[in-house]
Design an enzyme around this catalytic site. Structure first.
Site, PDB file in Angstrom:
ATOM      1  N   ALA A 233       0.799  -1.231   0.000  1.00 51.33           N
ATOM      2  CA  ALA A 233       0.000   0.000   0.000  1.00 51.33           C
ATOM      3  C   ALA A 233       0.834   1.285   0.000  1.00 51.33           C
ATOM      4  O   ALA A 233       0.481   2.256  -0.668  1.00 51.33           O
ATOM      5  CB  ALA A 233      -0.958  -0.008   1.191  1.00 51.33           C
TER       6      ALA A 233
ATOM      7  N   HIS B 280      -1.820 -16.334   5.923  1.00 45.65           N
ATOM      8  CA  HIS B 280      -1.077 -15.406   6.788  1.00 45.65           C
ATOM      9  C   HIS B 280      -1.733 -15.303   8.151  1.00 45.65           C
ATOM     10  O   HIS B 280      -2.877 -15.713   8.340  1.00 45.65           O
ATOM     11  CB  HIS B 280      -1.024 -14.020   6.144  1.00 45.65           C
ATOM     12  CG  HIS B 280      -2.345 -13.291   6.160  1.00 45.65           C
ATOM     13  ND1 HIS B 280      -3.408 -13.639   5.353  1.00 45.65           N
ATOM     14  CD2 HIS B 280      -2.778 -12.234   6.891  1.00 45.65           C
ATOM     15  CE1 HIS B 280      -4.435 -12.825   5.574  1.00 45.65           C
ATOM     16  NE2 HIS B 280      -4.087 -11.976   6.506  1.00 45.65           N
TER      17      HIS B 280
ATOM     18  N   GLN C 233      -1.574 -12.553  11.873  1.00 42.77           N
ATOM     19  CA  GLN C 233      -1.190 -11.223  12.313  1.00 42.77           C
ATOM     20  C   GLN C 233      -0.590 -11.289  13.714  1.00 42.77           C
ATOM     21  O   GLN C 233      -0.839 -12.235  14.460  1.00 42.77           O
ATOM     22  CB  GLN C 233      -2.402 -10.297  12.320  1.00 42.77           C
ATOM     23  CG  GLN C 233      -3.048 -10.127  10.958  1.00 42.77           C
ATOM     24  CD  GLN C 233      -4.026  -8.964  10.935  1.00 42.77           C
ATOM     25  OE1 GLN C 233      -3.716  -7.857  11.357  1.00 42.77           O
ATOM     26  NE2 GLN C 233      -5.224  -9.220  10.436  1.00 42.77           N
TER      27      GLN C 233
ATOM     28  N   LYS D 110     -23.059 -20.628  12.955  1.00 44.59           N
ATOM     29  CA  LYS D 110     -23.702 -20.272  14.216  1.00 44.59           C
ATOM     30  C   LYS D 110     -23.674 -18.764  14.359  1.00 44.59           C
ATOM     31  O   LYS D 110     -22.603 -18.146  14.235  1.00 44.59           O
ATOM     32  CB  LYS D 110     -22.942 -20.922  15.374  1.00 44.59           C
ATOM     33  CG  LYS D 110     -23.301 -20.388  16.755  1.00 44.59           C
ATOM     34  CD  LYS D 110     -24.712 -20.767  17.159  1.00 44.59           C
ATOM     35  CE  LYS D 110     -25.087 -20.171  18.513  1.00 44.59           C
ATOM     36  NZ  LYS D 110     -26.513 -20.411  18.833  1.00 44.59           N
TER      37      LYS D 110
ATOM     38  N   VAL E  36     -25.659 -13.919  18.367  1.00 46.78           N
ATOM     39  CA  VAL E  36     -26.358 -12.643  18.230  1.00 46.78           C
ATOM     40  C   VAL E  36     -27.197 -12.318  19.466  1.00 46.78           C
ATOM     41  O   VAL E  36     -26.698 -12.467  20.586  1.00 46.78           O
ATOM     42  CB  VAL E  36     -27.167 -12.619  16.919  1.00 46.78           C
ATOM     43  CG1 VAL E  36     -26.227 -12.481  15.713  1.00 46.78           C
ATOM     44  CG2 VAL E  36     -28.015 -13.893  16.764  1.00 46.78           C
TER      45      VAL E  36
ATOM     46  N   GLU F 253     -27.066 -14.241  22.820  1.00 44.03           N
ATOM     47  CA  GLU F 253     -25.642 -14.394  23.124  1.00 44.03           C
ATOM     48  C   GLU F 253     -24.984 -13.049  23.431  1.00 44.03           C
ATOM     49  O   GLU F 253     -24.155 -12.955  24.333  1.00 44.03           O
ATOM     50  CB  GLU F 253     -24.926 -15.070  21.944  1.00 44.03           C
ATOM     51  CG  GLU F 253     -25.277 -16.546  21.747  1.00 44.03           C
ATOM     52  CD  GLU F 253     -26.587 -16.784  21.000  1.00 44.03           C
ATOM     53  OE1 GLU F 253     -27.286 -15.787  20.692  1.00 44.03           O
ATOM     54  OE2 GLU F 253     -26.916 -17.952  20.726  1.00 44.03           O
TER      55      GLU F 253
END
Ligand SMILES: O=P(O)(O)O[C@H]1O[C@H](CO)[C@@H](O)[C@H](O)[C@H]1O
Ligand SMILES: O=P(O)(O)O[C@H]1O[C@H](CO)[C@@H](O)[C@H](O)[C@H]1O
Lengths: 351, 351
Positions: free
Chosen positions: A61, A166, A168, A314, A317, A320
């Site tokens: 970038a 990858h 992080q 699952k 929402v 939960e």
């Protein structure tokens, strides 16, 4: 009154690593699903794409050019959530409007030069290189920072925006919420029970076998008794090891092998690339390197979202988010499903 | 060194209702998004579908027939996660394998006989009926159960499997994790500071205005200082009110009005039906009805997933699941965006 059957009768289970409860309502799997169906992962990623900023030789970038790497490759995240030099918001705050300084660094680590490969399809020796790099970055960033979070978001469903394999690394000058919870729970457990929580837990699970998915001489993978995600797993060393860099060469080879076996089973479950977020939790670093951290046991969490198929997840929402985590099959049922699957990757069989 | 600017410099903010921190990294909004794009909500729901089990006159999963209702309609969930008579798993457990009994009931409540309407498009008098029904069910189930969770999952993105406007009510004999947190935090705050947490907070936010989205004589909606979801809001009464049934007739009308205004703004943000999970938190019920609950203030949380557009959501994944919740714009920026939007629903303008 019928006798208690965890597959039929909802109940709560305690998560001793987070000091919270999960509601297990296994009979809910019987309900039909008419909700959102996900796009299956695309299977046409080119091995090399010069426009993909994670590929060898690509321009990123802000103009940096990646080397023609042929193994792992680590670089600074071009859009980091944590920067090393953010000014302090000050400390004179009202109790309802408290803020504090956050400093850190964010790195990205490519696992392999190819975009069309994933960990379970890599050679054990290649996975071993990933493990060594993980251990290295913990040493490097852990010298300065309190917490070094290694995590992998795999699959578009888990917010991963680049198919190139990858992970992080986000290091911070503070203990994140989840780390603080794990720290407190493990510390209290050792004090109360005289043995590190996860050392005792691994021994008991190895004996019971009921929730074991794969194991070898040095490692154990279980669907934890308190799992919240349907096919959540916990990867544990058998020996007491506080941090990744403490692993011996043999334990690292053994880890590469068990990761490959676990992730192949995961992909085999729905015969598709299995999405997840995973991450390592080891003892805090920075100034904690000098402290007694014998309550800590190194472990990795795998949180996969799928429930019924490669396209039905699952949803954590309403209930939960606002009340309590809830699961729709028992951890023992999930472990059995995973245990029964073969360890040869379905893609290897087909070709 | 530059002076601290919350829009440019990452920092942590404290959530006094959950005793945890959120990482605010507003500069991250600058990164390009190449990840998953969601399907926009479908706009072709028929007003009446005889095969939809939530419609008036429909036959439900186990053969019951819905009445030809013309306002709200409440019935028992046909696939409940909580049942009133589950046997007890017993109590003689190892500290790492603890379980406990969970008993309760799950209900579904339709807001309106039409499938093609949502709360912000309903008349205030119709919304008022929803509010009255909410208050009623808290009285009814609260007589027996410790916690009555009213919640709405709106939109397929939030796991909602039926477009008919409805919410759910799950009552339990235990205090769910989130309720237990809110209970402890509000109790400690009153003890320490002599005023209920959210009463003080509403007063201070009304004065500051910076995070206010909409307000009227009785209610206030803010993007809380500690919001984790991009456009998360908190709906608060100005008066100290522990539970929904305690609201006066005037406060209920006023609530209907502010809900309509808030939800119209939400839909206007991306000119699409705005998904969210929302729910009410009032003082615990059951045996707690007899206790002093003056530390509790009634409130509703709205947790919407969208970040950049109607099809680009915030993923709470790797770092958020394993380490710390993180947001990509400041709560003040979100409040300003919502505040500036008109209150006339975009669908009303177009027709
Ligand atoms: O009950 P529903 O709407 O079918 O299901 C939805 O809400 C529940 C409560 O939040 C969740 O447990 C489910 O994962 C979700 O799909
Ligand atoms: O950094 P990425 O992969 O672009 O972004 C992804 O992971 C981050 C860390 O878990 C999350 O904050 C983002 O919401 C998610 O999209």
């Amino acid at each position: 009154k019928p006798t208690f059957d965890p597959k039929e009768h909802q109940h709560l289970r305690y998560n001793p690593l987070r000091d919270s409860w999960v509601l297990v309502s296994a009979h809910r799997m019987k309900r039909p699903w008419k909700g959102q169906v996900e796009k299956p992962p695309e299977d046409n990623t080119p091995r090399h794409d010069p426009n993909n900023p994670l590929c060898p030789g690509s321009v990123r970038a802000h103009g940096e050019v990646n080397p023609e790497y042929d193994s792992t490759f680590m670089f600074d995240n071009d859009f980091p959530a944590l920067q090393p030099d953010a000014p302090d918001p000050g400390s004179d705050h009202h109790p309802l409007f408290q803020s504090k300084a956050a400093r850190g660094v964010c790195k990205v680590m490519c696992f392999h030069p190819w975009s069309d490969i994933t960990l379970p399809l890599m050679q054990p020796a290649e996975i071993r290189k990933v493990i060594d790099k993980w251990a290295e970055v913990i040493v490097e960033l852990g010298a300065e920072y309190t917490w070094v979070q290694i995590f992998e978001n795999k699959g578009a469903m888990m917010g991963c925006s680049n198919p190139h394999p990858h992970c992080q690394v986000w290091a911070s000058n503070f203990l994140p919420n989840e780390a603080a919870l794990a720290e407190r729970c493990q510390r209290d457990f050792l004090q109360k029970h005289g043995e590190p929580l996860l050392v005792q837990y691994a021994r008991m699970e190895a004996q019971a076998q009921e929730r074991v998915v794969v194991e070898n001489e040095h490692w154990l993978v279980v669907v934890p008794y308190w799992a919240t995600w349907p096919f959540q797993t916990l990867l544990l060393p058998r020996r007491h090891v506080p941090r990744l860099p403490d692993l011996t060469a043999q334990e690292r080879d053994s880890l590469a092998s068990i990761m490959k076996r676990l992730l192949a089973k995961n992909d085999n479950l729905f015969e598709d690339s299995f999405p997840y977020s995973m991450g390592w939790h080891g003892a805090p670093t920075g100034s904690h390197l000098q402290e007694d951290m014998s309550h800590w046991q190194l472990h990795a969490h795998y949180y996969p979202p799928l429930l019924r198929s490669a396209t039905i997840r699952k949803f954590m929402v309403g209930y939960e988010m606002l009340a309590n985590e809830q699961r729709d099959l028992t951890p023992e049922q999930a472990a059995e499903q995973l245990r029964k699957l073969g360890e040869e990757h379905y893609k290897m069989k087909k070709t």
